[in-house]
Design a protein around this motif. Structure first.
Motif, short mmCIF file in Angstrom:
data_model
loop_
_atom_site.label_atom_id
_atom_site.label_comp_id
_atom_site.label_asym_id
_atom_site.label_seq_id
_atom_site.Cartn_x
_atom_site.Cartn_y
_atom_site.Cartn_z
N PRO A 114 -19.66 83.60 -9.44
CA PRO A 114 -20.47 83.30 -10.62
C PRO A 114 -20.32 84.41 -11.66
N GLU A 115 -20.42 84.05 -12.91
CA GLU A 115 -20.23 85.02 -13.99
C GLU A 115 -21.19 86.19 -13.90
N GLU A 116 -22.47 85.89 -13.56
CA GLU A 116 -23.45 86.97 -13.47
C GLU A 116 -23.08 87.97 -12.38
N VAL A 117 -22.59 87.45 -11.26
CA VAL A 117 -22.21 88.33 -10.15
C VAL A 117 -21.00 89.16 -10.54
N GLN A 125 -23.29 97.45 -10.73
CA GLN A 125 -24.73 97.24 -10.59
C GLN A 125 -25.01 96.51 -9.28
N PRO A 126 -26.17 96.76 -8.67
CA PRO A 126 -26.49 96.05 -7.42
C PRO A 126 -26.64 94.55 -7.66
N VAL A 127 -26.21 93.81 -6.68
CA VAL A 127 -26.25 92.34 -6.78
C VAL A 127 -27.32 91.76 -5.87
N GLY A 128 -27.65 92.47 -4.78
CA GLY A 128 -28.56 91.92 -3.79
C GLY A 128 -29.94 91.61 -4.29
N GLU A 129 -30.33 92.23 -5.43
CA GLU A 129 -31.67 92.00 -5.96
C GLU A 129 -31.74 90.71 -6.78
N MET A 130 -30.59 90.10 -7.05
CA MET A 130 -30.57 88.85 -7.79
C MET A 130 -31.04 87.68 -6.93
N ARG A 131 -31.41 86.62 -7.59
CA ARG A 131 -31.71 85.39 -6.88
C ARG A 131 -30.42 84.63 -6.64
N ASN A 132 -30.40 83.83 -5.57
CA ASN A 132 -29.21 83.02 -5.31
C ASN A 132 -28.95 82.07 -6.49
N ILE A 133 -27.68 81.79 -6.72
CA ILE A 133 -27.27 81.03 -7.89
C ILE A 133 -26.85 79.63 -7.48
N LYS A 134 -27.34 78.63 -8.20
CA LYS A 134 -26.99 77.24 -7.93
C LYS A 134 -26.09 76.72 -9.03
N GLY A 138 -24.90 71.27 -6.85
CA GLY A 138 -25.93 71.43 -5.84
C GLY A 138 -25.65 72.52 -4.84
N ARG A 139 -24.50 73.23 -5.00
CA ARG A 139 -24.20 74.33 -4.11
C ARG A 139 -25.01 75.56 -4.51
N SER A 140 -25.16 76.49 -3.58
CA SER A 140 -25.84 77.76 -3.87
C SER A 140 -24.94 78.91 -3.46
N PHE A 141 -24.98 79.97 -4.25
CA PHE A 141 -24.17 81.16 -3.98
C PHE A 141 -25.09 82.25 -3.46
N CYS A 145 -24.15 87.60 0.98
CA CYS A 145 -22.91 87.34 1.72
C CYS A 145 -21.73 87.04 0.79
N PHE A 146 -22.03 86.72 -0.50
CA PHE A 146 -20.99 86.37 -1.47
C PHE A 146 -20.21 85.14 -1.02
N VAL A 147 -20.92 84.11 -0.62
CA VAL A 147 -20.28 82.85 -0.24
C VAL A 147 -21.02 81.70 -0.90
N TRP A 148 -20.24 80.68 -1.23
CA TRP A 148 -20.83 79.43 -1.71
C TRP A 148 -21.27 78.60 -0.51
N ARG A 149 -22.44 78.03 -0.62
CA ARG A 149 -22.99 77.22 0.47
C ARG A 149 -23.14 75.79 -0.02
N GLU A 150 -22.48 74.88 0.70
CA GLU A 150 -22.46 73.49 0.28
C GLU A 150 -23.86 72.88 0.33
#
Length: 243
Positions: A114-117, A125-134, A138-141, A145-150
């Protein structure tokens, strides 16, 4: 390196192709190995104690029973409880050693970022404090773990063996809840699909990848205790008949 991440992140969110190259990503989250070890040892000890008690009761009462007419029945009950013990340890081994379906890093699961990541990685900058990205599909990042989840689809839930069959049978409501799976487990530090719960007794995530082992272990324990109880009742009735 960071220019590559930004370029990948600016791409439209589409499945990664075979020619995509994996960028260098932060390390995977560290599982809480101590907690998982304590839980799994506790669960193994619990199963072992139940097995020893059930076998001890069934065998011991059969030995001290003075009812010769029930001797064959006591032998059958002993064989049953031994088989149940073997099945229980088989399920326990599958639960502890099997893969619950961890989503592993690969070009297909990680890209495009994702562009924000990508921007945060570029700026260190730290990424872990972000919310998961959809995304629109309908997938979420997962930003840990830096993986897309179906996106889970009950109509496409594939039944492959005892585990996924048990999940489809006993977790129908969870399959209908699209916001419940997949999930990042803080204890295991990994993302898994079709997440039900993290078992604090056995130290494993319970998913469609091991639900059959989990339910089978519980059911075998109940049957084993029932076999021991039947032996106890038969011994008690035999003692009553003596008087």
């Amino acid at each position: 390196r960071y220019q590559l991440l930004l370029a990948v992140g600016c791409m439209s969110v589409m499945p990664a192709g075979d020619d995509d190259v994996m960028p260098e990503l932060p390390d995977m989250p560290r599982p809480n190995h101590r907690e998982k070890l304590q839980e799994s040892l506790g669960g193994t000890l619990l199963v072992s104690v139940i097995v020893v008690v059930c076998i001890g009761v069934t065998y011991g009462l059969g030995v001290i029973s003075s009812d010769s007419d029930s001797e064959d029945i006591f032998d059958i009950l002993l064989i049953l409880v031994l088989v149940e013990a073997a099945v229980a340890f088989t399920f326990l081994g599958g639960l502890l050693l099997g893969d619950p379906g961890v989503i592993k890093r690969s070009p297909q699961t990680c890209l495009p970022l994702p562009e924000e990541v990508a921007k945060r990685l570029e700026n260190k900058q730290p990424v872990g404090e972000m919310r998961n990205i959809k995304d629109s599909q309908g997938r979420s990042f997962c930003v840990r773990c830096f993986v897309w989840r179906e996106a889970p689809d009950p109509k496409l839930h594939k039944v492959r063996g005892i585990n996924s069959a048990a999940y489809a049978m006993f977790c129908r409501e969870r399959l209908q809840r699209s916001d419940s799976t997949p999930h990042h487990c803080r204890t295991c530090g990994r993302c898994v699909p079709h997440f039900d719960h993290h078992c604090g007794v056995f130290g494993r995530c319970i998913t469609s990848g091991n639900m059959g082992y989990f339910l089978g272990l519980i059911a075998t324990g109940v049957v084993g205790v029932g076999t021991a109880m039947i032996t106890l009742v038969m011994w008690f009735l035999g003692q009553m008949n003596r008087y």
